[in-house]
Design a protein around this motif. Sequence first.
Motif, mmCIF file in Angstrom:
data_model
loop_
_atom_site.group_PDB
_atom_site.id
_atom_site.type_symbol
_atom_site.label_atom_id
_atom_site.label_comp_id
_atom_site.label_asym_id
_atom_site.label_seq_id
_atom_site.Cartn_x
_atom_site.Cartn_y
_atom_site.Cartn_z
ATOM 1 N N TYR A 23 0.871 -1.175 0.000
ATOM 2 C CA TYR A 23 0.000 0.000 0.000
ATOM 3 C C TYR A 23 0.912 1.230 0.000
ATOM 4 C CZ TYR A 23 -4.031 -2.900 1.227
ATOM 5 O OH TYR A 23 -5.031 -3.836 1.224
ATOM 6 N N LEU A 24 0.593 2.194 -0.830
ATOM 7 C CA LEU A 24 1.443 3.367 -0.993
ATOM 8 C C LEU A 24 0.568 4.615 -0.953
ATOM 9 C CD1 LEU A 24 4.533 3.575 -1.495
ATOM 10 C CD2 LEU A 24 4.018 3.904 -3.911
ATOM 11 N N ARG A 25 0.996 5.601 -0.164
ATOM 12 C CA ARG A 25 0.220 6.846 -0.062
ATOM 13 C C ARG A 25 1.143 8.040 -0.269
ATOM 14 N NH1 ARG A 25 -3.702 7.915 4.985
ATOM 15 N NH2 ARG A 25 -4.738 6.198 3.893
ATOM 16 N N ASN A 26 0.681 8.983 -1.056
ATOM 17 C CA ASN A 26 1.407 10.238 -1.256
ATOM 18 C C ASN A 26 1.168 11.127 -0.035
ATOM 19 O OD1 ASN A 26 2.284 12.822 -1.973
ATOM 20 N ND2 ASN A 26 1.619 12.626 -4.097
ATOM 21 N N ILE A 27 2.233 11.374 0.732
ATOM 22 C CA ILE A 27 2.084 12.169 1.959
ATOM 23 C C ILE A 27 2.870 13.470 1.852
ATOM 24 C CG2 ILE A 27 1.665 10.162 3.429
ATOM 25 C CD1 ILE A 27 4.617 10.446 4.362
ATOM 26 N N THR A 28 3.145 13.907 0.613
ATOM 27 C CA THR A 28 3.926 15.129 0.435
ATOM 28 C C THR A 28 3.255 16.312 1.110
ATOM 29 O OG1 THR A 28 4.713 14.259 -1.680
ATOM 30 C CG2 THR A 28 5.031 16.613 -1.262
ATOM 31 N N ALA A 29 1.965 16.491 0.846
ATOM 32 C CA ALA A 29 1.248 17.616 1.456
ATOM 33 C C ALA A 29 1.218 17.477 2.970
ATOM 34 C CB ALA A 29 -0.169 17.696 0.893
ATOM 35 N N GLU A 30 1.042 16.257 3.438
ATOM 36 C CA GLU A 30 1.016 15.999 4.876
ATOM 37 C C GLU A 30 2.359 16.349 5.512
ATOM 38 O OE1 GLU A 30 0.789 12.002 7.653
ATOM 39 O OE2 GLU A 30 -0.382 12.071 5.800
ATOM 40 N N ARG A 31 3.454 15.938 4.857
ATOM 41 C CA ARG A 31 4.780 16.241 5.387
ATOM 42 C C ARG A 31 5.046 17.748 5.389
ATOM 43 N NH1 ARG A 31 8.665 12.065 6.941
ATOM 44 N NH2 ARG A 31 10.166 13.706 6.489
ATOM 45 N N ARG A 32 4.658 18.411 4.306
ATOM 46 C CA ARG A 32 4.878 19.857 4.246
ATOM 47 C C ARG A 32 4.083 20.577 5.322
ATOM 48 N NH1 ARG A 32 4.471 20.468 -2.361
ATOM 49 N NH2 ARG A 32 6.595 19.709 -2.824
ATOM 50 N N ALA A 33 2.833 20.128 5.524
ATOM 51 C CA ALA A 33 2.012 20.748 6.570
ATOM 52 C C ALA A 33 2.630 20.519 7.937
ATOM 53 C CB ALA A 33 0.596 20.185 6.519
ATOM 54 N N ALA A 34 3.142 19.293 8.170
ATOM 55 C CA ALA A 34 3.776 18.993 9.465
ATOM 56 C C ALA A 34 5.027 19.836 9.664
ATOM 57 C CB ALA A 34 4.111 17.511 9.534
ATOM 58 N N GLU A 35 5.810 19.996 8.594
ATOM 59 C CA GLU A 35 7.012 20.820 8.692
ATOM 60 C C GLU A 35 6.650 22.275 8.970
ATOM 61 O OE1 GLU A 35 8.941 20.112 5.029
ATOM 62 O OE2 GLU A 35 9.609 18.075 5.543
ATOM 63 N N GLU A 36 5.605 22.760 8.315
ATOM 64 C CA GLU A 36 5.176 24.141 8.547
ATOM 65 C C GLU A 36 4.674 24.322 9.974
ATOM 66 O OE1 GLU A 36 2.326 24.964 5.547
ATOM 67 O OE2 GLU A 36 3.797 24.971 3.904
#
Length: 449
Positions: free
Chosen positions: A258-271
């Motif tokens: 199972y693969l999920r794109n978490i780019t937006a999630e990571r960017r939000a967490a970093e912000e």
Amino acid sequence: MTVPSSEDEEDGLDAAKRALAESERRYQTLFETMAQGVVYQDKNGRIISANPAAERMLGMTLEVMQGRTATDPRWRAVREDGSPFPDDERPSVRALRTGKPALGVITGFYHPELNETRWLRNDSTPELDPVDGSPVRVYSILEDITDRLKAEKAAAEASRTVVTILENVTDAFFALDKEFRYTYVNRRGEEITHKTREELLGRRVWDVYPDLIGSVFYHQYYRAMAGDGPVTFEEFYAGSQTWYRAHAYATPDGLAVYLRNITAERRAAEERAATEQRQREFMRDVLASVTNGKLHLCFSDADLPGPCPDCTGVTLTPTEGLRALRLTADEAAGAQGFSDDRRHDLVTAVSEAGMNAIVHAGGGVACVRTLPDHIVQVWIVDEGAGISVENLPRATLEKGYTTAGTLGHGMKMMLRSTDRVYLLTSPTGTTVVLEQGPNSQSPLLQNEW
């Protein structure tokens, strides 16, 4: 030359008859005990014999069946799709008409005892007249495959359900065989990889993405395939400039991922983390300013005044330890030449810090040590829930504020009574370090609040 006597001929005939009878007995036993059903029909298609297995499969005795033909409507014969079975296509009818076997025909028959349709695999073979080759009888071998068909239908339905679920989940999903070849890719998998199933199925993932060889994906997939258990990890793929969260586990056929794109999630967490860090830094500067530099808000152990000492000197509990801590601090201050007022101030601050650890965290550990320039340093460490960021200003500056229903004088009293207070707090615990010298320092503020 010896001529056989009539007596010898009679003995030979008797032996032949006995052998024939024994052979017939064996064949009859086989006929009656075999698991497959056997039905004999004459050249007109009428049933003349059937074994017990056929009686069980068809739900009627031989006496009831005798004389019936394959086209008798009481059989309620149907095809696999549920439609009526045409009379001229019945396997025994075809075998008698063509003189050739009709093999592997699946037919549904109504079973009167079970009141349901049973599915039989039918091999009908004609017996031919040795003179003219015309069919004189036909025998049908029946195998009840009802349970197998039900199991296959259930498996197919389960497979359709799984596929429906996988096609509608928000994660990309793909299955690999033991050679890491794609065997299934869902709709989201096509979207996330920007490749069609036709471009992926049958190909090795390392051939499609050679830049993954040696990567975290590569090692984690091999680890899961080896049977080390499911793996879950987050990794950045430079090829698409995307962060992924992957969950992979071994299957009997290979690997499921199972693969999920978490780019937006990571960017939000970093912000969020960056924003929280800025808020904490701003709060640190404000608290240091309004306390004339007395309060040092720490973000890590590195911000504390040196490494944490071995705090095994005093154990604080709701019933003991606080008095011993006060006495130890007072003796240390006296040994450094503190005045009575300075000693009293240090003991007051230590009492408040120790009480906070007991009330808010159920206890902790503390130690007292001296530094150059006659500085007395007191460490108090607990494993409570800490002070939340939003409560820090009030907890440190507002007289009477508390998060646990106590008098709440603690932090402000510590700031009034000591030269410096270092505070490191998180959801896993709080460390308070108090420092006091023999000489009085500047007040908190000119108006002292």
